[in-house]
Scaffold this active site. Structure first.
Site, PDB file in Angstrom:
ATOM      1  N   ASN A 197    -105.072   3.175  83.062  1.00 37.18           N
ATOM      2  CA  ASN A 197    -104.155   2.934  83.785  1.00 37.18           C
ATOM      3  C   ASN A 197    -102.736   3.016  83.161  1.00 37.18           C
ATOM      4  O   ASN A 197    -101.462   2.897  83.843  1.00 37.18           O
ATOM      5  CB  ASN A 197    -104.278   1.265  84.601  1.00 37.18           C
ATOM      6  CG  ASN A 197    -105.243   1.669  85.647  1.00 37.18           C
ATOM      7  OD1 ASN A 197    -105.576   2.707  86.166  1.00 37.18           O
ATOM      8  ND2 ASN A 197    -105.771   0.132  85.878  1.00 37.18           N
TER       9      ASN A 197
ATOM     10  N   ARG B 279    -104.049  -1.321 100.694  1.00 34.02           N
ATOM     11  CA  ARG B 279    -103.302  -0.943  99.633  1.00 34.02           C
ATOM     12  C   ARG B 279    -102.201   0.016 100.010  1.00 34.02           C
ATOM     13  O   ARG B 279    -102.091   1.177  99.690  1.00 34.02           O
ATOM     14  CB  ARG B 279    -104.275  -0.137  98.612  1.00 34.02           C
ATOM     15  CG  ARG B 279    -105.291  -0.950  97.953  1.00 34.02           C
ATOM     16  CD  ARG B 279    -106.136  -0.313  96.931  1.00 34.02           C
ATOM     17  NE  ARG B 279    -105.098  -0.328  95.725  1.00 34.02           N
ATOM     18  CZ  ARG B 279    -105.628   0.576  94.648  1.00 34.02           C
ATOM     19  NH1 ARG B 279    -106.732   1.185  94.771  1.00 34.02           N
ATOM     20  NH2 ARG B 279    -104.745   0.461  93.638  1.00 34.02           N
TER      21      ARG B 279
ATOM     22  N   ASP C 187    -108.650  -6.725  88.117  1.00 38.62           N
ATOM     23  CA  ASP C 187    -109.698  -5.505  87.629  1.00 38.62           C
ATOM     24  C   ASP C 187    -110.629  -6.234  86.512  1.00 38.62           C
ATOM     25  O   ASP C 187    -111.575  -5.478  86.288  1.00 38.62           O
ATOM     26  CB  ASP C 187    -108.698  -4.612  86.703  1.00 38.62           C
ATOM     27  CG  ASP C 187    -107.883  -3.591  87.549  1.00 38.62           C
ATOM     28  OD1 ASP C 187    -108.045  -3.787  88.846  1.00 38.62           O
ATOM     29  OD2 ASP C 187    -107.234  -2.838  87.039  1.00 38.62           O
TER      30      ASP C 187
ATOM     31  N   ARG D 185    -114.874   7.442  86.410  1.00 42.30           N
ATOM     32  CA  ARG D 185    -113.484   7.437  86.948  1.00 42.30           C
ATOM     33  C   ARG D 185    -112.574   6.833  85.845  1.00 42.30           C
ATOM     34  O   ARG D 185    -111.497   7.184  85.518  1.00 42.30           O
ATOM     35  CB  ARG D 185    -113.020   6.869  88.098  1.00 42.30           C
ATOM     36  CG  ARG D 185    -113.562   7.716  89.219  1.00 42.30           C
ATOM     37  CD  ARG D 185    -112.923   7.121  90.625  1.00 42.30           C
ATOM     38  NE  ARG D 185    -111.555   6.988  90.618  1.00 42.30           N
ATOM     39  CZ  ARG D 185    -110.795   6.618  91.721  1.00 42.30           C
ATOM     40  NH1 ARG D 185    -111.303   6.178  92.706  1.00 42.30           N
ATOM     41  NH2 ARG D 185    -109.743   6.561  91.669  1.00 42.30           N
TER      42      ARG D 185
HETATM   43  C1  EPZ Z   1    -102.676  -0.772  89.985  1.00 40.81           C
HETATM   44  O1  EPZ Z   1    -102.894  -0.434  91.188  1.00 40.81           O
HETATM   45  C2  EPZ Z   1    -103.865  -0.430  89.249  1.00 40.81           C
HETATM   46  N1  EPZ Z   1    -103.998   0.909  89.272  1.00 40.81           N
HETATM   47  C3  EPZ Z   1    -105.008  -1.356  89.675  1.00 40.81           C
HETATM   48  O2  EPZ Z   1    -106.121  -0.790  88.880  1.00 40.81           O
HETATM   49  C4  EPZ Z   1    -105.037  -2.800  89.669  1.00 40.81           C
HETATM   50  O3  EPZ Z   1    -106.013  -3.248  90.154  1.00 40.81           O
HETATM   51  C5  EPZ Z   1    -103.558  -3.125  90.535  1.00 40.81           C
HETATM   52  O4  EPZ Z   1    -102.572  -2.299  89.714  1.00 40.81           O
HETATM   53  C6  EPZ Z   1    -103.557  -4.399  90.084  1.00 40.81           C
HETATM   54  O5  EPZ Z   1    -103.207  -5.045  88.866  1.00 40.81           O
HETATM   55  C7  EPZ Z   1    -103.397   1.693  88.574  1.00 40.81           C
HETATM   56  O6  EPZ Z   1    -102.616   1.447  87.516  1.00 40.81           O
HETATM   57  C8  EPZ Z   1    -103.296   3.295  88.546  1.00 40.81           C
HETATM   58  P1  EPZ Z   1    -100.425  -2.948  93.135  1.00 40.81           P
HETATM   59  P2  EPZ Z   1    -101.772  -0.639  92.395  1.00 40.81           P
HETATM   60  O7  EPZ Z   1     -99.392  -2.030  93.828  1.00 40.81           O
HETATM   61  O8  EPZ Z   1    -100.323  -0.297  91.658  1.00 40.81           O
HETATM   62  C9  EPZ Z   1     -99.880  -4.702  97.665  1.00 40.81           C
HETATM   63  C10 EPZ Z   1    -108.445  -0.168  88.682  1.00 40.81           C
HETATM   64  O9  EPZ Z   1    -109.669  -0.327  88.922  1.00 40.81           O
HETATM   65  N2  EPZ Z   1     -99.116  -3.668  97.652  1.00 40.81           N
HETATM   66  O10 EPZ Z   1    -100.087  -3.783  91.856  1.00 40.81           O
HETATM   67  O11 EPZ Z   1    -102.116   0.199  93.498  1.00 40.81           O
HETATM   68  C11 EPZ Z   1    -101.213  -4.157  97.372  1.00 40.81           C
HETATM   69  O12 EPZ Z   1    -101.744  -4.113  98.647  1.00 40.81           O
HETATM   70  C12 EPZ Z   1    -107.365  -0.086  89.709  1.00 40.81           C
HETATM   71  O13 EPZ Z   1    -108.127   0.593  87.576  1.00 40.81           O
HETATM   72  C13 EPZ Z   1     -98.239  -3.550  99.013  1.00 40.81           C
HETATM   73  O14 EPZ Z   1     -98.141  -4.371  99.763  1.00 40.81           O
HETATM   74  O15 EPZ Z   1    -101.615  -2.056  92.747  1.00 40.81           O
HETATM   75  C14 EPZ Z   1    -101.816  -5.480  96.673  1.00 40.81           C
HETATM   76  O16 EPZ Z   1    -102.188  -6.335  97.341  1.00 40.81           O
HETATM   77  C15 EPZ Z   1    -107.784  -0.388  90.935  1.00 40.81           C
HETATM   78  N3  EPZ Z   1     -97.362  -2.553  99.202  1.00 40.81           N
HETATM   79  C16 EPZ Z   1    -100.674  -5.831  95.623  1.00 40.81           C
HETATM   80  O17 EPZ Z   1     -99.463  -5.310  96.371  1.00 40.81           O
HETATM   81  C17 EPZ Z   1     -96.886  -1.769  98.214  1.00 40.81           C
HETATM   82  O18 EPZ Z   1     -96.214  -0.920  98.256  1.00 40.81           O
HETATM   83  C18 EPZ Z   1    -100.770  -5.327  94.319  1.00 40.81           C
HETATM   84  O19 EPZ Z   1    -101.074  -4.006  94.091  1.00 40.81           O
HETATM   85  C19 EPZ Z   1     -97.676  -1.717  97.024  1.00 40.81           C
HETATM   86  C20 EPZ Z   1     -98.744  -2.752  96.856  1.00 40.81           C
END
Ligand code: EPZ
Length: 419
Positions: free
Chosen positions: A23, A121, A306, A398
Protein backbone atom coordinates in the site's frame (compact mmCIF):
# COMPACT_ATOMS: atom_id res chain seq x y z
CA UNK A 1 -6.70 -22.84 -9.94
CA UNK A 2 -4.17 -22.96 -7.15
CA UNK A 3 -4.97 -24.39 -3.72
CA UNK A 4 -2.96 -23.53 -0.64
CA UNK A 5 -2.51 -26.43 1.77
CA UNK A 6 -1.94 -25.55 5.42
CA UNK A 7 -1.08 -28.55 7.57
CA UNK A 8 -1.38 -28.09 11.34
CA UNK A 9 1.88 -27.10 13.03
CA UNK A 10 2.99 -27.48 16.60
CA UNK A 11 5.01 -24.31 16.94
CA UNK A 12 6.82 -21.95 14.57
CA UNK A 13 10.37 -20.73 15.03
CA UNK A 14 12.99 -18.70 13.21
CA UNK A 15 13.05 -15.42 11.32
CA UNK A 16 10.95 -13.79 8.59
CA UNK A 17 12.08 -10.83 6.50
CA UNK A 18 9.33 -8.34 5.84
CA UNK A 19 8.88 -7.09 2.27
CA UNK A 20 8.16 -3.60 1.00
CA UNK A 21 4.61 -2.39 1.66
CA UNK A 22 2.09 -2.97 -1.11
CA UNK A 23 0.00 0.00 0.00
CA UNK A 24 3.04 2.28 -0.01
CA UNK A 25 4.30 0.93 -3.34
CA UNK A 26 1.08 1.64 -5.26
CA UNK A 27 0.91 5.42 -4.61
CA UNK A 28 4.69 5.73 -5.08
CA UNK A 29 4.37 4.13 -8.52
CA UNK A 30 1.33 6.30 -9.38
CA UNK A 31 3.25 9.43 -8.38
CA UNK A 32 5.92 8.82 -11.04
CA UNK A 33 3.40 10.30 -13.50
CA UNK A 34 4.57 13.61 -11.96
CA UNK A 35 8.26 12.92 -12.68
CA UNK A 36 10.44 14.56 -15.28
CA UNK A 37 13.05 11.80 -14.97
CA UNK A 38 13.22 8.00 -14.84
CA UNK A 39 12.47 6.86 -11.31
CA UNK A 40 13.92 3.96 -9.36
CA UNK A 41 12.50 2.33 -6.25
CA UNK A 42 14.19 -0.35 -4.15
CA UNK A 43 12.52 -2.83 -1.76
CA UNK A 44 9.62 -3.00 -4.22
CA UNK A 45 7.40 -6.00 -3.38
CA UNK A 46 6.73 -8.36 -6.28
CA UNK A 47 3.04 -8.84 -5.54
CA UNK A 48 0.17 -9.08 -8.00
CA UNK A 49 -1.26 -5.63 -7.19
CA UNK A 50 2.08 -4.02 -8.12
CA UNK A 51 2.09 -5.94 -11.43
CA UNK A 52 -1.51 -4.86 -12.07
CA UNK A 53 -0.58 -1.20 -11.68
CA UNK A 54 2.46 -1.70 -13.93
CA UNK A 55 0.14 -3.27 -16.53
CA UNK A 56 -1.98 -0.12 -16.35
CA UNK A 57 1.18 1.97 -16.77
CA UNK A 58 2.06 -0.12 -19.80
CA UNK A 59 -1.38 0.64 -21.32
CA UNK A 60 -0.82 4.35 -20.63
CA UNK A 61 2.43 4.14 -22.62
CA UNK A 62 4.92 4.19 -19.71
CA UNK A 63 7.65 1.59 -19.38
CA UNK A 64 8.98 -0.24 -16.35
CA UNK A 65 11.45 -2.97 -15.51
CA UNK A 66 12.34 -4.96 -12.42
CA UNK A 67 15.84 -6.06 -11.43
CA UNK A 68 15.47 -8.12 -8.26
CA UNK A 69 13.62 -5.82 -5.84
CA UNK A 70 14.49 -2.66 -7.76
CA UNK A 71 11.88 -1.14 -10.06
CA UNK A 72 12.63 1.45 -12.71
CA UNK A 73 9.80 3.49 -14.28
CA UNK A 74 9.79 5.91 -17.21
CA UNK A 75 6.57 7.91 -17.64
CA UNK A 76 7.93 10.32 -20.27
CA UNK A 77 6.37 8.17 -23.01
CA UNK A 78 2.79 8.24 -21.69
CA UNK A 79 0.44 8.63 -24.67
CA UNK A 80 -2.92 7.67 -23.17
CA UNK A 81 -4.80 8.94 -20.13
CA UNK A 82 -7.43 6.20 -19.91
CA UNK A 83 -7.53 3.63 -17.09
CA UNK A 84 -9.81 0.93 -18.46
CA UNK A 85 -12.45 -1.09 -16.64
CA UNK A 86 -10.45 -4.26 -17.25
CA UNK A 87 -7.67 -3.04 -14.97
CA UNK A 88 -9.67 -1.07 -12.42
CA UNK A 89 -12.03 -4.00 -11.79
CA UNK A 90 -8.99 -6.07 -10.81
CA UNK A 91 -7.63 -3.44 -8.46
CA UNK A 92 -9.51 -0.49 -7.00
CA UNK A 93 -6.24 1.25 -6.11
CA UNK A 94 -5.94 2.03 -9.85
CA UNK A 95 -7.94 5.12 -8.86
CA UNK A 96 -4.55 6.46 -7.70
CA UNK A 97 -3.73 7.50 -11.27
CA UNK A 98 -6.66 9.94 -11.34
CA UNK A 99 -4.98 12.79 -9.44
CA UNK A 100 -1.57 12.65 -11.15
CA UNK A 101 -2.94 12.09 -14.69
CA UNK A 102 -5.32 15.01 -14.33
CA UNK A 103 -2.75 17.38 -12.89
CA UNK A 104 -0.13 16.51 -15.51
CA UNK A 105 -2.26 16.15 -18.65
CA UNK A 106 -5.35 18.23 -17.86
CA UNK A 107 -7.70 15.37 -18.67
CA UNK A 108 -8.19 11.68 -18.03
CA UNK A 109 -10.75 8.92 -18.08
CA UNK A 110 -10.68 6.42 -15.24
CA UNK A 111 -13.12 3.56 -14.81
CA UNK A 112 -15.26 4.08 -11.71
CA UNK A 113 -14.36 1.35 -9.20
CA UNK A 114 -17.36 -0.72 -8.11
CA UNK A 115 -18.12 -2.05 -4.65
CA UNK A 116 -15.95 -4.89 -3.43
CA UNK A 117 -15.84 -7.75 -0.95
CA UNK A 118 -15.33 -5.45 2.05
CA UNK A 119 -17.83 -2.67 1.33
CA UNK A 120 -19.19 -0.14 -1.13
CA UNK A 121 -16.02 1.96 -1.05
CA UNK A 122 -17.15 5.02 -2.98
CA UNK A 123 -14.64 7.55 -4.36
CA UNK A 124 -16.94 10.55 -3.92
CA UNK A 125 -14.46 12.34 -1.65
CA UNK A 126 -11.69 12.11 -4.28
CA UNK A 127 -14.05 13.56 -6.91
CA UNK A 128 -15.48 16.31 -4.68
CA UNK A 129 -11.97 17.49 -3.83
CA UNK A 130 -10.86 17.53 -7.49
CA UNK A 131 -14.00 19.48 -8.42
CA UNK A 132 -13.19 22.00 -5.72
CA UNK A 133 -9.77 22.35 -7.34
CA UNK A 134 -11.52 23.31 -10.58
CA UNK A 135 -11.90 19.99 -12.39
CA UNK A 136 -14.96 19.34 -14.47
CA UNK A 137 -16.06 15.79 -13.74
CA UNK A 138 -18.68 13.77 -15.58
CA UNK A 139 -19.55 10.13 -14.90
CA UNK A 140 -20.57 8.40 -18.10
CA UNK A 141 -20.66 4.73 -19.14
CA UNK A 142 -19.02 3.75 -15.86
CA UNK A 143 -16.09 6.10 -16.39
CA UNK A 144 -14.96 9.20 -14.54
CA UNK A 145 -14.16 11.82 -17.22
CA UNK A 146 -12.13 14.62 -15.64
CA UNK A 147 -10.94 17.80 -17.35
CA UNK A 148 -9.26 21.03 -16.30
CA UNK A 149 -6.81 23.44 -17.89
CA UNK A 150 -4.84 23.75 -14.62
CA UNK A 151 -5.96 22.57 -11.17
CA UNK A 152 -6.14 25.38 -8.62
CA UNK A 153 -5.00 25.12 -5.00
CA UNK A 154 -7.71 25.50 -2.34
CA UNK A 155 -8.74 24.22 1.09
CA UNK A 156 -9.99 20.63 1.06
CA UNK A 157 -11.72 19.37 4.18
CA UNK A 158 -12.25 15.62 3.99
CA UNK A 159 -15.55 14.58 5.64
CA UNK A 160 -13.95 11.21 6.35
CA UNK A 161 -10.31 10.25 6.59
CA UNK A 162 -9.41 8.54 3.33
CA UNK A 163 -6.01 7.04 2.55
CA UNK A 164 -6.08 6.88 -1.26
CA UNK A 165 -8.24 10.04 -1.30
CA UNK A 166 -5.50 11.97 0.53
CA UNK A 167 -2.84 10.48 -1.75
CA UNK A 168 -4.79 11.40 -4.89
CA UNK A 169 -5.25 15.00 -3.77
CA UNK A 170 -1.60 15.36 -2.70
CA UNK A 171 -0.57 14.25 -6.21
CA UNK A 172 -3.17 16.51 -7.83
CA UNK A 173 -2.03 19.48 -5.73
CA UNK A 174 1.63 18.89 -6.64
CA UNK A 175 1.28 20.37 -10.13
CA UNK A 176 -1.66 22.68 -9.35
CA UNK A 177 -1.42 26.48 -9.34
CA UNK A 178 -1.42 27.87 -5.80
CA UNK A 179 -1.60 26.38 -2.34
CA UNK A 180 -3.74 23.41 -1.32
CA UNK A 181 -4.49 22.74 2.32
CA UNK A 182 -5.79 19.24 3.09
CA UNK A 183 -7.61 19.16 6.40
CA UNK A 184 -8.45 15.80 8.03
CA UNK A 185 -5.77 14.15 5.88
CA UNK A 186 -4.89 10.49 6.46
CA UNK A 187 -1.78 10.02 8.64
CA UNK A 188 -0.93 6.47 7.56
CA UNK A 189 2.79 5.77 7.03
CA UNK A 190 2.01 5.03 3.37
CA UNK A 191 0.66 8.58 2.97
CA UNK A 192 3.69 10.02 4.77
CA UNK A 193 6.07 8.13 2.49
CA UNK A 194 4.38 9.50 -0.62
CA UNK A 195 4.64 13.04 0.80
CA UNK A 196 8.33 12.57 1.68
CA UNK A 197 9.10 11.22 -1.78
CA UNK A 198 7.47 14.27 -3.38
CA UNK A 199 9.19 16.59 -0.92
CA UNK A 200 12.59 15.15 -1.83
CA UNK A 201 11.64 15.57 -5.48
CA UNK A 202 11.24 19.31 -4.89
CA UNK A 203 7.62 19.74 -3.80
CA UNK A 204 6.97 22.26 -1.05
CA UNK A 205 4.83 20.25 1.36
CA UNK A 206 4.33 20.83 5.06
CA UNK A 207 2.70 18.75 7.78
CA UNK A 208 3.92 15.35 6.56
CA UNK A 209 2.53 12.62 8.85
CA UNK A 210 -0.09 14.94 10.37
CA UNK A 211 -3.78 15.50 9.68
CA UNK A 212 -3.13 18.81 7.91
CA UNK A 213 -1.03 18.99 4.76
CA UNK A 214 -0.12 22.23 3.01
CA UNK A 215 1.16 21.89 -0.55
CA UNK A 216 2.46 24.67 -2.75
CA UNK A 217 1.64 23.63 -6.31
CA UNK A 218 4.28 23.84 -9.05
CA UNK A 219 1.94 25.14 -11.73
CA UNK A 220 2.70 22.31 -14.12
CA UNK A 221 6.45 21.98 -13.50
CA UNK A 222 7.36 18.28 -13.19
CA UNK A 223 9.34 16.92 -10.24
CA UNK A 224 12.87 15.55 -10.05
CA UNK A 225 12.50 12.21 -8.24
CA UNK A 226 15.25 10.64 -6.12
CA UNK A 227 15.68 6.90 -5.59
CA UNK A 228 13.59 5.65 -2.64
CA UNK A 229 13.23 2.38 -0.73
CA UNK A 230 9.63 1.31 -0.15
CA UNK A 231 8.85 1.19 3.60
CA UNK A 232 8.35 -2.24 5.22
CA UNK A 233 4.85 -3.67 5.02
CA UNK A 234 3.27 -3.14 8.45
CA UNK A 235 0.33 -5.41 7.61
CA UNK A 236 2.55 -8.24 6.40
CA UNK A 237 4.58 -7.80 9.61
CA UNK A 238 1.42 -7.87 11.73
CA UNK A 239 0.21 -10.98 9.91
CA UNK A 240 3.44 -12.87 10.74
CA UNK A 241 3.22 -11.68 14.35
CA UNK A 242 -0.24 -13.23 14.40
CA UNK A 243 1.17 -16.46 12.90
CA UNK A 244 3.58 -16.57 15.84
CA UNK A 245 0.80 -15.67 18.27
CA UNK A 246 -1.81 -18.18 17.12
CA UNK A 247 0.75 -20.99 17.45
CA UNK A 248 2.12 -19.43 20.67
CA UNK A 249 5.65 -19.45 19.28
CA UNK A 250 8.80 -17.39 19.43
CA UNK A 251 9.51 -15.85 16.02
CA UNK A 252 11.56 -12.88 14.86
CA UNK A 253 10.66 -10.35 12.19
CA UNK A 254 13.43 -8.59 10.31
CA UNK A 255 13.14 -5.20 8.60
CA UNK A 256 10.24 -3.67 10.48
CA UNK A 257 9.46 -0.16 11.70
CA UNK A 258 8.10 -0.67 15.22
CA UNK A 259 6.10 2.60 15.32
CA UNK A 260 4.16 1.39 12.29
CA UNK A 261 3.06 -1.85 13.98
CA UNK A 262 2.78 -0.61 17.55
CA UNK A 263 -1.04 -0.79 17.75
CA UNK A 264 -0.95 -4.45 16.69
CA UNK A 265 1.91 -5.25 19.09
CA UNK A 266 0.03 -3.51 21.92
CA UNK A 267 -3.05 -5.71 21.35
CA UNK A 268 -0.87 -8.82 21.33
CA UNK A 269 0.72 -7.65 24.60
CA UNK A 270 -2.78 -7.34 26.10
CA UNK A 271 -3.34 -10.94 25.01
CA UNK A 272 -0.29 -12.06 26.98
CA UNK A 273 2.55 -12.03 24.42
CA UNK A 274 5.90 -10.39 25.01
CA UNK A 275 8.25 -8.56 22.64
CA UNK A 276 11.96 -7.88 22.30
CA UNK A 277 12.87 -5.02 19.99
CA UNK A 278 16.36 -4.49 18.63
CA UNK A 279 16.48 -1.84 15.94
CA UNK A 280 14.47 -3.15 13.02
CA UNK A 281 14.27 -6.68 14.48
CA UNK A 282 11.26 -7.64 16.58
CA UNK A 283 10.88 -10.94 18.43
CA UNK A 284 7.50 -12.19 19.60
CA UNK A 285 7.67 -14.14 22.86
CA UNK A 286 5.05 -16.80 23.67
CA UNK A 287 2.24 -16.09 26.16
CA UNK A 288 1.81 -18.07 29.40
CA UNK A 289 -1.90 -17.92 28.69
CA UNK A 290 -3.56 -16.26 25.67
CA UNK A 291 -6.29 -13.96 26.99
CA UNK A 292 -9.29 -12.39 25.26
CA UNK A 293 -9.05 -8.85 23.92
CA UNK A 294 -11.25 -5.99 22.78
CA UNK A 295 -10.44 -4.26 19.49
CA UNK A 296 -11.88 -1.32 17.57
CA UNK A 297 -10.45 -0.57 14.15
CA UNK A 298 -9.57 3.00 13.31
CA UNK A 299 -7.27 5.15 11.23
CA UNK A 300 -3.51 5.27 11.94
CA UNK A 301 -2.13 5.29 14.61
CA UNK A 302 -5.14 3.26 15.81
CA UNK A 303 -5.65 -0.44 15.22
CA UNK A 304 -5.77 -1.04 11.42
CA UNK A 305 -8.79 -2.54 9.70
CA UNK A 306 -6.27 -4.48 7.58
CA UNK A 307 -5.26 -6.45 10.73
CA UNK A 308 -8.78 -7.09 12.03
CA UNK A 309 -9.28 -10.51 10.39
CA UNK A 310 -5.87 -11.80 11.50
CA UNK A 311 -6.35 -10.72 15.14
CA UNK A 312 -9.77 -12.38 15.05
CA UNK A 313 -8.12 -15.65 14.05
CA UNK A 314 -5.76 -15.32 17.04
CA UNK A 315 -8.74 -14.51 19.32
CA UNK A 316 -10.27 -17.91 18.52
CA UNK A 317 -7.35 -19.38 20.50
CA UNK A 318 -7.69 -16.99 23.47
CA UNK A 319 -9.38 -17.94 26.74
CA UNK A 320 -12.59 -15.93 27.14
CA UNK A 321 -14.72 -13.61 25.03
CA UNK A 322 -13.11 -11.12 22.65
CA UNK A 323 -14.96 -8.31 20.90
CA UNK A 324 -13.93 -6.83 17.58
CA UNK A 325 -15.58 -3.71 16.24
CA UNK A 326 -15.04 -2.81 12.57
CA UNK A 327 -15.41 0.93 12.12
CA UNK A 328 -14.01 1.53 8.63
CA UNK A 329 -15.76 -0.83 6.26
CA UNK A 330 -19.37 -2.02 6.42
CA UNK A 331 -18.82 -5.55 5.18
CA UNK A 332 -15.46 -6.68 6.44
CA UNK A 333 -16.49 -9.87 8.24
CA UNK A 334 -16.45 -12.26 5.29
CA UNK A 335 -13.84 -14.39 7.08
CA UNK A 336 -16.19 -15.09 10.01
CA UNK A 337 -18.29 -17.73 8.27
CA UNK A 338 -15.14 -19.48 7.04
CA UNK A 339 -13.47 -19.36 10.48
CA UNK A 340 -16.68 -20.83 11.93
CA UNK A 341 -16.51 -23.64 9.35
CA UNK A 342 -13.14 -24.50 10.89
CA UNK A 343 -14.81 -24.70 14.32
CA UNK A 344 -14.57 -21.14 15.65
CA UNK A 345 -17.50 -19.65 17.57
CA UNK A 346 -17.84 -16.09 16.28
CA UNK A 347 -21.12 -14.20 16.23
CA UNK A 348 -21.73 -10.96 14.35
CA UNK A 349 -24.14 -8.20 15.27
CA UNK A 350 -23.91 -5.16 13.01
CA UNK A 351 -20.28 -4.09 12.93
CA UNK A 352 -19.36 -6.04 16.08
CA UNK A 353 -17.99 -9.57 16.17
CA UNK A 354 -17.87 -11.53 19.41
CA UNK A 355 -15.35 -14.34 19.52
CA UNK A 356 -15.95 -17.07 22.10
CA UNK A 357 -12.62 -18.77 22.80
CA UNK A 358 -10.89 -21.00 23.01
CA UNK A 359 -12.13 -23.16 20.12
CA UNK A 360 -10.71 -26.38 18.82
CA UNK A 361 -10.27 -25.81 15.08
CA UNK A 362 -10.41 -28.66 12.57
CA UNK A 363 -9.02 -28.40 9.02
CA UNK A 364 -11.48 -28.02 6.11
CA UNK A 365 -11.77 -26.56 2.63
CA UNK A 366 -12.30 -22.81 2.95
CA UNK A 367 -12.76 -19.95 0.51
CA UNK A 368 -10.64 -16.81 0.39
CA UNK A 369 -12.78 -13.70 -0.19
CA UNK A 370 -10.38 -10.79 0.07
CA UNK A 371 -6.73 -10.28 0.85
CA UNK A 372 -6.81 -9.95 4.64
CA UNK A 373 -9.74 -12.37 5.15
CA UNK A 374 -7.62 -14.95 3.34
CA UNK A 375 -4.65 -14.37 5.60
CA UNK A 376 -6.87 -15.02 8.63
CA UNK A 377 -7.71 -18.41 7.13
CA UNK A 378 -4.02 -19.19 6.68
CA UNK A 379 -3.44 -18.36 10.36
CA UNK A 380 -6.37 -20.47 11.54
CA UNK A 381 -5.13 -23.30 9.31
CA UNK A 382 -1.83 -23.37 11.21
CA UNK A 383 -3.61 -24.54 14.37
CA UNK A 384 -6.53 -26.45 12.83
CA UNK A 385 -6.23 -30.19 13.28
CA UNK A 386 -5.25 -31.99 10.07
CA UNK A 387 -5.07 -29.91 6.91
CA UNK A 388 -6.83 -26.73 5.76
CA UNK A 389 -7.10 -26.12 2.03
CA UNK A 390 -7.64 -22.55 0.91
CA UNK A 391 -9.41 -21.93 -2.41
CA UNK A 392 -9.17 -18.70 -4.47
CA UNK A 393 -5.71 -18.00 -3.09
CA UNK A 394 -5.08 -15.39 -5.78
CA UNK A 395 -6.44 -12.95 -3.21
CA UNK A 396 -3.39 -13.68 -1.06
CA UNK A 397 -0.91 -13.20 -3.89
CA UNK A 398 -2.23 -9.66 -4.40
CA UNK A 399 -0.45 -8.54 -1.26
CA UNK A 400 1.80 -11.16 0.33
CA UNK A 401 5.16 -11.73 -1.29
CA UNK A 402 6.52 -15.32 -1.15
CA UNK A 403 3.89 -16.29 1.40
CA UNK A 404 4.40 -20.06 1.22
CA UNK A 405 8.21 -19.77 1.25
CA UNK A 406 8.20 -17.36 4.19
CA UNK A 407 5.90 -19.66 6.20
CA UNK A 408 8.07 -22.66 5.29
CA UNK A 409 11.07 -20.67 6.55
CA UNK A 410 9.55 -20.54 10.04
CA UNK A 411 8.54 -24.17 10.10
CA UNK A 412 5.07 -24.43 8.52
CA UNK A 413 4.79 -27.09 5.79
CA UNK A 414 2.55 -24.90 3.65
CA UNK A 415 2.46 -25.76 -0.05
CA UNK A 416 0.54 -24.96 -3.22
CA UNK A 417 -1.11 -27.40 -5.62
CA UNK A 418 -3.45 -27.24 -8.61
CA UNK A 419 -7.13 -27.95 -7.97
C1 EPZ B 1 -6.75 2.00 1.80
O1 EPZ B 1 -7.93 1.85 1.04
C2 EPZ B 1 -6.01 0.68 1.69
N1 EPZ B 1 -5.69 0.44 0.29
C3 EPZ B 1 -6.85 -0.44 2.28
O2 EPZ B 1 -6.09 -1.63 2.27
C4 EPZ B 1 -7.19 -0.09 3.74
O3 EPZ B 1 -8.06 -1.07 4.27
C5 EPZ B 1 -7.85 1.29 3.81
O4 EPZ B 1 -7.02 2.29 3.17
C6 EPZ B 1 -8.09 1.75 5.25
O5 EPZ B 1 -6.89 1.79 5.94
C7 EPZ B 1 -4.62 1.02 -0.25
O6 EPZ B 1 -3.87 1.76 0.37
C8 EPZ B 1 -4.32 0.69 -1.67
P1 EPZ B 1 -10.15 4.74 2.54
P2 EPZ B 1 -8.80 3.15 0.65
O7 EPZ B 1 -10.46 5.65 1.41
O8 EPZ B 1 -7.91 4.30 0.49
C9 EPZ B 1 -14.80 5.69 2.92
C10 EPZ B 1 -5.70 -3.92 1.85
O9 EPZ B 1 -6.19 -5.00 2.32
N2 EPZ B 1 -14.66 6.55 1.73
O10 EPZ B 1 -9.19 5.22 3.57
O11 EPZ B 1 -9.67 2.75 -0.47
C11 EPZ B 1 -14.57 4.22 2.60
O12 EPZ B 1 -15.70 3.60 2.03
C12 EPZ B 1 -6.59 -2.76 1.51
O13 EPZ B 1 -4.49 -3.80 1.62
C13 EPZ B 1 -15.76 7.24 1.26
O14 EPZ B 1 -16.87 7.16 1.83
O15 EPZ B 1 -9.65 3.33 1.96
C14 EPZ B 1 -14.19 3.66 3.96
O16 EPZ B 1 -15.36 3.43 4.71
C15 EPZ B 1 -8.03 -3.06 1.59
N3 EPZ B 1 -15.60 8.03 0.15
C16 EPZ B 1 -13.41 4.83 4.59
O17 EPZ B 1 -13.78 6.00 3.86
C17 EPZ B 1 -14.40 8.16 -0.47
O18 EPZ B 1 -14.33 8.88 -1.47
C18 EPZ B 1 -11.89 4.70 4.53
O19 EPZ B 1 -11.51 4.30 3.22
C19 EPZ B 1 -13.29 7.45 0.01
C20 EPZ B 1 -13.44 6.66 1.13
Amino acid sequence: MTLLHIPQVDTLSGEVSISGAKNAALPLIASTILAKNEVRFSNMPRVVDVYTLLKLFDLLGASSSFIEDSLQIDTSTINSTTATYDIVRKMRASILVLGPLLSRFGECKVSLPGGCAIGQRPVDLHLKALEKMGAEIVIENGYIHAKVSRLKGCDIIFDKITVTGTQNIVMAAALAKGTTKIINAAKEPEVAQLCLLLKEAGLDIEGVGTGELVITGRDGELLDFKETAVIPDRIEAGTYLCAGAITNSRITLNKIVYEHIESTAEKLKEMGFGFELEGSKLTLLPAKKITAVSITTSEFPGFPTDMQAQLMAVATQAEGVSTIEERLFENRFMHVAELNRLGADIRIKGNMATVYGKSKLIGADVMATDLRASSALVLAGLVAQGETRIHRVYHLFRGYEHLAQKLQGIGADVYESDE
